[in-house]
Design an enzyme around this catalytic site. Structure first.
Site, PDB file in Angstrom:
ATOM      1  NE  ARG A   1      99.598 -17.259  -1.810  1.00 51.23           N
ATOM      2  CZ  ARG A   1      99.756 -17.797  -0.608  1.00 51.23           C
ATOM      3  NH1 ARG A   1     100.914 -17.742  -0.004  1.00 51.23           N
ATOM      4  NH2 ARG A   1      98.757 -18.400  -0.029  1.00 51.23           N
TER       5      ARG A   1
ATOM      6  NE  ARG B   1      93.270 -20.384   1.910  1.00 49.35           N
ATOM      7  CZ  ARG B   1      94.306 -19.566   1.990  1.00 49.35           C
ATOM      8  NH1 ARG B   1      94.264 -18.385   1.400  1.00 49.35           N
ATOM      9  NH2 ARG B   1      95.374 -19.901   2.659  1.00 49.35           N
TER      10      ARG B   1
END
Ligand SMILES: [Zn+2]
Length: 211
Positions: A155, A166
């Site tokens: 991804r 993140r």
């Protein structure tokens, strides 16, 4: 049974949720997958969410809350569900309080270096969203989904740079949630400190915690 799986990005929570769900007869609900669906279908929510996904940032709470509310109202979620990727902050947790009564939090305790190692091997199915890992959970045939024959891909939000951002956001915003739920006495910590721990072992630990 209504469960939440908490853990840093790429900690394997999607994989464990996919395996635990059928064992207890409830669907796994991944807000990440819900959002990718909306983007694919080019809905209003999808269009709003797209730039955040591409930048590896969190989606605004109102969008995620509305998507989740619709999803848990579906008939298959009547007996319960496993939430994977929700809530990500206290605002989302408070919104969930008004929608459902949660039985248990499965808190995956995973060090950053393990997360980074796992991420480098992660692959998702383009067709059904199933997650594989070339290091820990390879498909039978390289690049092909065991379940649906779909193509496996890395991804766009799976790069190390995006992951580091993140992780930082996770540590800041999501970890206070663990304290929030610990006060309610419903958190089970699942230690995952080895990089190559097989999914079956973690699933077994989770099943034990649910007894
Ligand atoms: Zn597939």
């Amino acid at each position: 049974m209504k469960l939440i799986f908490l853990g840093p990005p790429a900690s394997g929570k999607g994989t464990y949720a996919q395996r635990v769900g059928p064992k207890i007869g409830v669907p796994q609900i991944s807000t990440g997958e819900l959002i990718r669906e909306e983007i694919k279908k080019e809905t209003e929510h999808g269009k709003e969410a797209k730039p955040y996904v591409e930048a590896g940032q969190l989606i605004p709470d109102n969008i995620v809350i509305e998507l989740l509310q619709d999803r848990i109202a579906q008939p298959d979620a009547e007996k319960g569900f496993i939430l994977d990727g929700y809530p990500r902050n206290i605002v989302q947790a408070d919104a969930l309080e008004g929608m459902a009564s949660i039985d248990k939090i499965i808190n995956l305790v995973v060090p950053d270096e393990v997360v980074i190692y796992r991420l480098s091997g992660r692959r998702s199915c383009k067709k059904c969203g199933k997650i594989y890992n070339v290091n820990t959970l390879p498909p039978k045939q390289e690049g092909v989904c065991d379940d649906c024959g779909g193509e496996l891909y890395h991804r766009a939000d799976d790069t190390i740079e995006v992951l580091k951002d993140r992780l930082k956001v996770y540590r800041e915003k999501t970890e206070p949630l663990i304290d929030y739920y610990k006060k309610k006495g419903i958190v089970a910590d699942i230690e995952c400190n080895q990089a190559d721990i097989p999914p079956e072992i973690v699933v077994e630990k989770i099943m034990n915690a649910l007894e």
